[in-house]
Design an enzyme around this catalytic site. Structure first.
Site, PDB file in Angstrom:
ATOM      1  CB  SER A  40      -0.914  -0.003   1.225  1.00 29.70           C
ATOM      2  OG  SER A  40      -0.174   0.099   2.416  1.00 29.70           O
ATOM      3  CG  HIS A 149      -0.934  -5.499   4.140  1.00 33.83           C
ATOM      4  ND1 HIS A 149      -0.509  -4.726   5.191  1.00 33.83           N
ATOM      5  CD2 HIS A 149      -0.368  -4.968   3.020  1.00 33.83           C
ATOM      6  CE1 HIS A 149       0.284  -3.755   4.737  1.00 33.83           C
ATOM      7  NE2 HIS A 149       0.375  -3.879   3.422  1.00 33.83           N
ATOM      8  CD  GLU A 158      -0.369  -1.933   9.237  1.00 34.41           C
ATOM      9  OE1 GLU A 158       0.053  -1.504  10.328  1.00 34.41           O
ATOM     10  OE2 GLU A 158       0.227  -1.791   8.163  1.00 34.41           O
ATOM     11  CD  GLU A 193       2.233  -5.194   7.779  1.00 38.28           C
ATOM     12  OE1 GLU A 193       1.792  -4.952   8.917  1.00 38.28           O
ATOM     13  OE2 GLU A 193       2.632  -4.307   7.001  1.00 38.28           O
ATOM     14  CG  ASP A 225      -2.059   1.843   8.193  1.00 37.43           C
ATOM     15  OD1 ASP A 225      -2.737   2.826   7.789  1.00 37.43           O
ATOM     16  OD2 ASP A 225      -1.056   1.425   7.600  1.00 37.43           O
ATOM     17  CD  GLU A 267       0.145   3.839   9.577  1.00 35.89           C
ATOM     18  OE1 GLU A 267       0.395   3.226  10.641  1.00 35.89           O
ATOM     19  OE2 GLU A 267       0.608   3.500   8.474  1.00 35.89           O
ATOM     20  CG  ASP A 294       2.417   4.973   5.939  1.00 34.79           C
ATOM     21  OD1 ASP A 294       3.528   5.291   5.475  1.00 34.79           O
ATOM     22  OD2 ASP A 294       1.926   3.837   5.766  1.00 34.79           O
ATOM     23  CE  LYS A 319       5.221   2.066   5.938  1.00 28.47           C
ATOM     24  NZ  LYS A 319       4.045   2.232   5.044  1.00 28.47           N
ATOM     25  CG  HIS A 347       7.129  -3.901   9.289  1.00 30.49           C
ATOM     26  ND1 HIS A 347       6.607  -5.163   9.356  1.00 30.49           N
ATOM     27  CD2 HIS A 347       6.056  -3.074   9.445  1.00 30.49           C
ATOM     28  CE1 HIS A 347       5.308  -5.116   9.537  1.00 30.49           C
ATOM     29  NE2 HIS A 347       4.955  -3.856   9.610  1.00 30.49           N
ATOM     30  CB  SER A 349       3.210  -5.216   3.629  1.00 26.68           C
ATOM     31  OG  SER A 349       3.347  -4.593   2.372  1.00 26.68           O
ATOM     32  CE  LYS A 370       2.731   0.547  10.618  1.00 25.27           C
ATOM     33  NZ  LYS A 370       1.530   0.757   9.780  1.00 25.27           N
TER      34      LYS A 370
END
Ligand code: PEP
Ligand code: MG
Length: 394
Positions: A40, A149, A158, A193, A225, A267, A294, A319, A347, A349, A370
Site C-alpha cells: 500500500s 495485505h 492493520e 504481515e 492503520d 494512521e 504514512d 519508513k 517495517h 509489508s 510497527k
C-alpha cells in the site's frame, strides 16, 4: 573509510518478490543490508526501481555498476557524507534514476560499516548520528491484517495491539494476547504481515476483540492503520464493507471508535493528499488519540513540514525506503520531533531478515515500532533484535 568491494544481488522478500541486497567491504570489515518493499504505497514515496517483469535486476546493476564505480576507493568520513554523495549522484527528486531500493541498500550497509568501525552497536551509532536519546519503542503488534495485505477480508489494513514498557515485558504481553486471539479465531488465514486475517461483517468486531485483550493486559491499547488511500472508490469517497462514506462520515466513524474503544492512534485515516480532512480529525481527537501520517507524509521532511504548518497530524510513520536513505530518514525523525510529534518507525509489508528498523527505532528513541504480527519469522526477528538491544543497552 574506503569501500574496496561493493556487491549486490536479488533475494526474495516475504511475498516471494525479488528485492535488493547489498554487501559492502572495507578492509577486513563487511556489512550486508536488504531493502523491504511496500504494497500500500503512497504516490509521493521515493521510487523503488522495478523492471518491467517486477524484478530488481536494474537496481542491482545500478549498485554493482554506476554506484560501485563512483564510490569505490573514495574516502568517506561518515555515513552522512556517503549518503549525501549518493543523493547527488542520483540527482532526481524521487531517486527514480538509480532507484530508492538501490540507494537505501548501500546507505544501510554503510551505516552498519561505520558502526563497526566505531566499535559501537548499530542503534548507538544511529543515536549519535541523529542526536537523539535512544530508548525502547512501544511495540505496535499488527494482530489482525486486513486491506490490501489480506485481500480486503477486513476494510482497515492493520488492527494493532500497542504494548508499552520494556521490550521483554511488552513482547511477553503481545505473545500471550496473540495466542489467545488465535485460539479464539480458530483456523483463519495469515495476512502479509504475520497477523490473523479473519472476515467479519461489522466494522466494530475487530475493535471488540482487541478491546477484550486490552482489558486483560495493562499497558496496552489499540491502534489502526486505515490505509485509506486503498479505500478510495474513485468518486471522491471511501468504500468500507460495500458501503460508501464521505470524508465527513468517516470522521464521525473514527470519532465514535475513539469514544467506544481504548484507541492509541489512527494512521492514514484519509487519502494521501486530504490535508484538511486530516487536520479536522486531528482537532477532533486532540488529547484522545494520535493521528498518524504514512502515505500522507512518506518519511519526507518537506511533507512533514507542510503537515506541521497545516496542523494536520500528531504522529509520523517513518519508513526508510519511502525516502531512500538513512540520512533523510533521520531528517524525517528530526522534523517530526521538532513539530512535537511522535515518530513511529515501521517495517514494510514485504520484508526480509534485515532488522535495521529495530536498531533505527531504538536509536532515535521512537514512540513506537510497527514490525507486524507474531506469525511470520521476518517480523519476529525484528522483535528478537529489540530484545538483544535491551541487553546491549544496560
Ligand atoms: C503501512 O501501510 O503502514 C505498511 C507497513 O504497509 P506497506 O508496507 O504495504 O505500505
Ligand atoms: Mg500505513
Amino acid at each position: 573509510m574506503k569501500l574496496d568491494r561493493i556487491e549486490a544481488r536479488n533475494i526474495p522478500d516475504t511475498r516471494g518478490k525479488p528485492t535488493v541486497e547489498v554487501t559492502l567491504h572495507a578492509d577486513e570489515l563487511s556489512a550486508t543490508a536488504s531493502v523491504p518493499s511496500g504494497k500500500s504505497t503512497g504516490s509521493h514515496e521515493a521510487k523503488e526501481l522495478r523492471d518491467a517483469d517486477g524484478g530488481v535486476e536494474t537496481a542491482v546493476a545500478n549498485v554493482t555498476g554506476e554506484i560501485a564505480r563512483e564510490i569505490a576507493l573514495r574516502d568517506f568520513a561518515s555515513a552522512d557524507e556517503l549518503d549525501t554523495f549518493l543523493i547527488a549522484l542520483d540527482n532526481t527528486p524521487d531517486k527514480s534514476r538509480l532507484g530508492a531500493n538501490a540507494i537505501l541498500g548501500v546507505s544501510i550497509a554503510a551505516q552498519r560499516l561505520f558502526a563497526q568501525e566505531a566499535g559501537v552497536p548499530l542503534w548507538k551509532a544511529i543515536a549519535e548520528r541523529a542526536k537523539t536519546a535512544p530508548g525502547a519503542p512501544r511495540l505496535y503488534v499488527n494482530v489482525i491484517n486486513g486491506g490490501v495485505h489480506a485481500d480486503f477480508r477486513l476494510p482497515f489494513q492493520e488492527y494493532i495491539l500497542v504494548c508499552e514498557g520494556k521490550t521483554s515485558s511488552a513482547l511477553a504481553t503481545a505473545r500471550a494476547a496473540f495466542e489467545k486471539l488465535g485460539a479464539e479465531l480458530g483456523d483463519v488465514p495469515m495476512g502479509d504481515e504475520g497477523g490473523y486475517s479473519p472476515t467479519f461483517d461489522t466494522l466494530e468486531k475487530p475493535f471488540e476483540l482487541l478491546a477484550a485483550l486490552v482489558a486483560e493486559h495493562s499497558g496496552t491499547s489499540i491502534a489502526i492503520d486505515a490505509a485509506a488511500n486503498e479505500l478510495r472508490n474513485g468518486r471522491g469517497e471511501y468504500t468500507l464493507l460495500g458501503k460508501d462514506y464521505t470524508a465527513a462520515e468517516l470522521t464521525s466513524i473514527y470519532g465514535s471508535i475513539v469514544e467506544r474503544f481504548p484507541m492509541h492512534s489512527i494512521e492514514d485515516p484519509f487519502s494521501e493528499d486530504a490535508t484538511q480532512d486530516f487536520a479536522r480529525l486531528t482537532d477532533a481527537l486532540r488529547g484522545k488519540c494520535l493521528v498518524v501520517g504514512d502515505d500522507f507524509t512518506v518519511t519526507n521532511p518537506e511533507r512533514i513540514e507542510a503537515a506541521r504548518e497545516a496542523g494536520a497530524i500528531t504522529a509520523v510513520l517513518i519508513k526508510p525506503n519511502q525516502i531512500g536513505s538513512v540520512k533523510e530518514a533521520i531528517e524525517a525523525v528530526q522534523a517530526t520531533h521538532a513539530a512535537g510529534w511522535a515518530a513511529i518507525c515501521s517495517h514494510r509489508s514485504g520484508e526480509t531478515d534485515d532488522t535495521f528498523i529495530s536498531d533505527f527505532a531504538y536509536g532515535v528513541g521512537a514512540h513506537g515500532i510497527k514490525a507486524g504480527g507474531l506469525g511470520q519469522k521476518q517480523r519476529l526477528e525484528k522483535y528478537e533484535r529489540l530484545l538483544e538491544i535491551e541487553k546491549e543497552a544496560v
